[in-house]
Design a protein around this motif. Sequence first.
Motif, short mmCIF file in Angstrom:
data_model
loop_
_atom_site.label_atom_id
_atom_site.label_comp_id
_atom_site.label_asym_id
_atom_site.label_seq_id
_atom_site.Cartn_x
_atom_site.Cartn_y
_atom_site.Cartn_z
N SER A 38 64.58 64.98 44.53
CA SER A 38 65.15 64.52 43.26
C SER A 38 65.10 63.02 43.20
O SER A 38 65.69 62.35 44.03
N LYS B 206 53.32 60.85 38.69
CA LYS B 206 54.47 61.71 38.38
C LYS B 206 54.52 62.91 39.32
O LYS B 206 55.58 63.27 39.83
N TRP B 207 53.38 63.54 39.57
CA TRP B 207 53.34 64.73 40.42
C TRP B 207 53.65 64.39 41.87
O TRP B 207 54.36 65.14 42.54
N ALA C 54 57.40 63.67 42.22
CA ALA C 54 58.21 64.89 42.18
C ALA C 54 58.15 65.67 43.49
O ALA C 54 59.06 66.44 43.79
N SER C 55 57.11 65.45 44.28
CA SER C 55 56.88 66.22 45.51
C SER C 55 57.37 65.54 46.78
O SER C 55 57.55 66.21 47.79
N ILE D 258 59.08 72.82 42.20
CA ILE D 258 58.62 71.50 41.75
C ILE D 258 57.78 71.63 40.49
O ILE D 258 58.00 70.90 39.51
N ARG E 215 59.86 72.55 37.49
CA ARG E 215 60.68 71.40 37.12
C ARG E 215 59.85 70.38 36.32
O ARG E 215 60.35 69.68 35.47
N LEU E 216 58.55 70.35 36.62
CA LEU E 216 57.64 69.45 35.89
C LEU E 216 57.23 70.02 34.53
O LEU E 216 56.52 69.37 33.77
#
Length: 160
Positions: free
Chosen positions: A11, A40-41, A44-45, A147, A150-151
């Motif tokens: 997060s 962005k990816w 997020a990971s 993930i 969530r994206l």
Amino acid sequence: MKNASKVPEPSPATNHKKFKLVLQYAAKFPGTPTRSQFHKWVNASLMQSAEIVLRIVDEEEGRELNRHFRGKDKATNVLTFVYDELQPLSGDIVLCAPVVISEAQQQQKDLAAHYAHLTVHGVLHLQGYDHEHETDAAIMEQLETEIITRLGYADPYHEQ
């Protein structure tokens, strides 16, 4: 492989990580994601600070890398190379554009969603997750699904 009874949730609000992303477009294909999308990816990971080189390659380079490092004489969708001795976490992720495009078409998936999934998959490998054993695969797939959804993308493991 990370052994965890509960899958950790990365997060941005609570995870104070820093990362450097170097993006290399060694090959350009229609629908290749932008730097902003990859950033962005990856963000997020990641669950820790990292330095990552993400390289988009053609089939020839993808095949050569897979042959040299894995002994498989074919291009594959994603390869992850981890440099364990370095801190912060450091590694390379290679996405083979023609394979990604072909898989998205065959599986009737949105191309950006498939690139997002494979990017997340590569970043999780970089952090020690794997899918060599059934229990490890279940943990990794659950985390990928969390993930990706969530994206805003569909569950990559759910048949469409």
